[in-house]
Design a protein around this motif. Structure first.
Motif, PDB file in Angstrom:
ATOM      1  N   GLN A 281       0.826  -1.205   0.000  1.00 19.35           N
ATOM      2  CA  GLN A 281       0.000   0.000   0.000  1.00 19.35           C
ATOM      3  C   GLN A 281       0.857   1.250   0.000  1.00 19.35           C
ATOM      4  N   VAL A 373      -2.178  -4.950  -6.492  1.00 19.48           N
ATOM      5  CA  VAL A 373      -2.809  -3.854  -5.753  1.00 19.48           C
ATOM      6  C   VAL A 373      -4.201  -4.282  -5.284  1.00 19.48           C
ATOM      7  N   LEU A 376      -4.078  -6.543  -2.330  1.00 22.53           N
ATOM      8  CA  LEU A 376      -3.803  -5.899  -1.047  1.00 22.53           C
ATOM      9  C   LEU A 376      -5.083  -5.631  -0.261  1.00 22.53           C
ATOM     10  N   TYR A 377      -6.180  -5.442  -0.963  1.00 21.74           N
ATOM     11  CA  TYR A 377      -7.452  -5.110  -0.325  1.00 21.74           C
ATOM     12  C   TYR A 377      -8.428  -6.290  -0.335  1.00 21.74           C
TER      13      TYR A 377
END
Length: 400
Positions: A281, A373, A376-377
């Protein structure tokens, strides 16, 4: 309980909500990928910044490889009903479940690690349940820090020094990735000081001092702070910029800690640990890092790109003496040799010299970066069924 149908809310690299099952799956995937090997002693560890990136990898590798006991600290937000909890919240819950299932003794504190109250609370836990600390791993990445002595709030910035920074960047605003241009004005002296106050070594030193004051430094105590050097391609905005000034302060702090009476008394050690590139992040917010990382992934390939867990395994094996320390002339532990290999960097520079043509050759690397990316979430994670209601109100792990 809060069973909700959620979809990712994304603006460029920024995703403002998280998927709890997806975030949990990323932890399980990392956990399963680390070879379990907990023979021998079970050292006491304090992991500051345990919920993401290298901090999370260090936590999981420490548990799986060395059976660490102790405390992890992170600052995460719960589900509010308007937004989900942060991915780090969900990752912590899953890490706690896996650790308990495997018989590990680890506690998790959700608090601002920069604060005096957090230090007192964590030290109380250590004193009550574990005793002296063998390893302190410092992996905090934050946009701001309140100075515990003055109350001043410092904000970190990512800016070059001396002159504006102009370079190619990766743009995901359309259907396909494309090359854009990034321009960032140079940081001021005040911004440099503020960034050093947030990302430098002041708080790291305060944690060591707090442990020493409570007589919680074990004989042979080791502390390690994660840092990054990177390529000359990214140096103007990173190593030679405001963040680089903070990292240099971190490295000076390591020298000061090694020379301190507290560590000398315990025959202790203090290192900065230079990790290789990773999609985190923090790194995804730095202009041009996305394009550089996409090129790097293309050059080294899937097998050559060493993830955070692989590097964390290397780090623990070095700290625990199972493998020799890999130190540079400045006394830093190096985990980034694969990235800075001369042949690798020569090829990255070739792609960087003509970024549009480079992106055409590195399209798979760019797609991989964006998938990382999302990962990551907790979005677009393999093995997770999306498109149905999910429980977003997941409790923070209670102490056992």
């Amino acid at each position: 309980m809060s069973l909700r149908q959620i979809e990712p809310k994304q603006r460029g690299f920024l995703i403002v909500n998280s998927h709890p099952e997806g975030a949990a799956q990323t932890v399980r995937r990392t956990w399963d990928g680390i070879e379990a090997r907990t023979d021998g002693r079970r050292p006491v560890a304090l992991i500051l910044g345990h919920s993401a990136g290298y901090g999370l990898a260090t936590l999981l590798a420490g548990l799986r490889r060395h059976g660490i006991r102790g405390v992890g600290v992170a600052f995460e937000s719960a589900d509010t009903g308007r937004r989900t909890a942060t991915a780090g919240w969900y990752r912590t819950a899953e890490a706690a479940r896996l650790a308990a299932e495997d018989g590990h003794d680890i506690r998790f504190v959700n608090a601002d690690a920069f604060s005096t109250d957090a230090k007192s609370h964590v030290l109380d836990l250590l004193e009550e349940h574990y005793g002296p600390v063998d390893h302190l791993v410092y992996s905090l990445a934050a946009p701001r820090r309140t100075d515990p002595a003055t109350g001043a709030v410092h904000h970190s910035v990512i800016k070059p020094l001396g002159a504006a920074y102009e370079a190619p960047a990766l743009d995901f605003s359309g259907a396909d990735p494309k090359v854009s241009r990034a321009r960032i004005e140079p940081g001021t002296d005040d911004e440099v000081r503020a960034t050093v106050a947030v990302m430098g070594g002041d708080d790291w030193a305060l944690w060591v001092q707090a442990l020493a004051a409570r007589e919680l430094l074990a004989d042979g105590f080791t502390t390690a702070a994660l840092t990054y050097v990177g390529s000359e391609v990214t140096a103007p905005v990173y190593r030679q910029g405001t963040i680089g000034a903070a990292k240099e302060h971190l490295e000076r702090t390591a020298h000061a800690l090694r020379a301190s009476a507290a560590l000398k008394e315990k025959e202790g050690r203090a290192f900065t640990v230079v990790a290789g590139a990773a999609v985190t992040q923090a790194s995804s917010a730095i202009p041009s890092i996305a394009l550089y990382t996409a090129f790097l992934r293309t050059v080294v390939g899937e097998d050559g790109f060493r993830g955070t867990a692989e590097q964390a395994v290397d780090l623990w094996d070095q700290l625990e003496g199972r493998t020799p320390l890999v130190l540079d002339e400045a006394g830093r532990i190096r985990l980034d040799g694969w990235e800075l290999d001369a042949r690798v960097q020569d090829r990255v520079r070739e792609l960087w010299a003509d970024p549009e043509r480079g992106l055409a050759a590195a399209r798979a690397g760019a797609d991989w970066f964006m998938s990382q990316v999302q990962d990551l979430y907790g979005w677009e994670v393999g093995g997770v069924t999306y498109g149905h209601p999910v429980e977003t109100d997941v409790p923070w792990p209670a102490p056992r």
